[in-house]
Design a protein around this motif. Sequence first.
Motif, PDB file in Angstrom:
ATOM      1  N   ASP A   1       0.809  -1.221   0.000  1.00  0.00           N
ATOM      2  CA  ASP A   1       0.000   0.000   0.000  1.00  0.00           C
ATOM      3  C   ASP A   1       0.841   1.268   0.000  1.00  0.00           C
ATOM      4  OD1 ASP A   1      -2.345  -1.517   0.099  1.00  0.00           O
ATOM      5  OD2 ASP A   1      -2.245  -1.664   2.292  1.00  0.00           O
ATOM      6  N   LEU A   2       2.157   1.104  -0.030  1.00  0.00           N
ATOM      7  CA  LEU A   2       3.061   2.251   0.020  1.00  0.00           C
ATOM      8  C   LEU A   2       3.762   2.440  -1.312  1.00  0.00           C
ATOM      9  CD1 LEU A   2       4.695   1.525   3.509  1.00  0.00           C
ATOM     10  CD2 LEU A   2       2.815   3.107   3.024  1.00  0.00           C
ATOM     11  N   GLN A   3       3.955   3.689  -1.701  1.00  0.00           N
ATOM     12  CA  GLN A   3       4.632   4.004  -2.951  1.00  0.00           C
ATOM     13  C   GLN A   3       5.759   4.992  -2.682  1.00  0.00           C
ATOM     14  OE1 GLN A   3       4.174   2.511  -5.749  1.00  0.00           O
ATOM     15  NE2 GLN A   3       2.351   1.351  -5.141  1.00  0.00           N
ATOM     16  N   PRO A   4       6.869   4.892  -3.404  1.00  0.00           N
ATOM     17  CA  PRO A   4       7.989   5.816  -3.213  1.00  0.00           C
ATOM     18  C   PRO A   4       7.549   7.265  -3.315  1.00  0.00           C
ATOM     19  CG  PRO A   4       8.644   4.013  -4.648  1.00  0.00           C
ATOM     20  CD  PRO A   4       7.171   3.865  -4.437  1.00  0.00           C
ATOM     21  N   GLY A   5       8.001   8.067  -2.352  1.00  0.00           N
ATOM     22  CA  GLY A   5       7.712   9.495  -2.369  1.00  0.00           C
ATOM     23  C   GLY A   5       6.392   9.896  -1.782  1.00  0.00           C
TER      24      GLY A   5
END
Length: 461
Positions: free
Chosen positions: A210-214
């Motif tokens: 559920d997490l994306q870079p930035g």
Amino acid sequence: MSVRVESNSYLTDEQHRVYTLREALERNGGTPSGFLELLAAVIDDETWRKVPSGVNSDEPFEDFASFVEAKPPFGLGAKVEDVRVLLQIKHPHEGVRRVREQMDRMRAEANRLLGTGPEEDPVTRDARDFGGYAKTGGWLFGLMVARCVQPGSNQGEKPESSPRGSRHEVMKVSANEFGRRAGCSANRVMRFYRAWSRAVEDGLVPGFEDLQPGVDIDLPDADAWSQYYATRSSGESERGTRISAAAEAEGIRPTKALEVAENPTALRVAILSDSGTAEAARNALMDRLEEDPDLQAAMAKHISDTATLKKAVAAETKRAGQVEYVRTALEEGAVKTPAGQIIPLPDDIKADAEERLLPSDHAGQSGPAEAAAAYEVLHQFVVQSVDKNPQVNVQERRAALHSRVRQASKAFEQLSLDEVGDLYDEELIESLEQLNGFVATCIQSMKAAAQRPPLRAVREA
């Protein structure tokens, strides 16, 4: 007046170096390894101070920024902002310690010479970073790892779930690659990754998918981070888990306990140099002794093998016995003679013994001196009481004689008389005959005393 130099035949050594630096800036600014190396040399030997600042001028540049912006062949003909950007790019060989140290020195000196850039007030920047960390603690770094790292992934691999052209299609990297870019080990990166994973299991933070870079998210309170993160790999071992659990039970940070466990030499130094640490270590050992037979055996052997400790144990045993004797006497209001006779304690004797038993330094425990003084008060009282009472005196003497006879009898009972025939010795026979004489005399004396009437009966007659 502007001068463009196509040949270096009229340049001094310093101007030639500046010219080469300028060419490197224009030629390979995208991968500025050559520029960074030349800039390091120019800063290191202060070349920029040794070239003239303009045409028909022998005066050096007033500052480094003027040198950067001056037109060739005197300066670099570049913008200070562009040089600041290039300084942030890593040299491709900074994995080599020598290169990294050279680049670090160059950047530090270049930033000092250029001064504070627009909108780059270091106090404001540090305050902003400090505020973010103060609120979230290690969660901030944990998020960076969790949203950017996919263990085992290839650097060029894109997540299949990312829609083409979306703002989230920045690819995640492996722990090794993230560590390389961060300038730290992959193991350290994975400690943050595993800490986030444990928090995911507790439902405290979103999962990795559920997490994306930035992309930022709301983070938990900073105080909760220490429950999930182990600063050392030992914290994840069976031994580290036990230490961490015990630390949490005591209300301290597991990382502190793990640090002590991994540095026995530092622990030894602290114990040797600080009485408070030594006392804490002693209390911990005593608590552990009750449930650790191996430690009990090791401590007992160490004490028996050390003369000073044996004396200390004997002295402490004597002190404890004296203290117990005095306290029992004070509680019961009476003392026992060696023969077991009970003698009531007068109030003044009780008060004297109790006062002497109190520690002089209010340490909470009577020392050897206090114990001996209180015991002596009761001992002298017993001696005087026995001497003043003939009946008590006779009973004490009879008990003492009984004790000695029993000891002598026990010694002879332990002899193997079947083997004495092979142990003939004139001196030994002489000693036994002398002993036999003593015994016979003792028996005759006691029988003769029994046949005499009591002294009271003689007086009445």
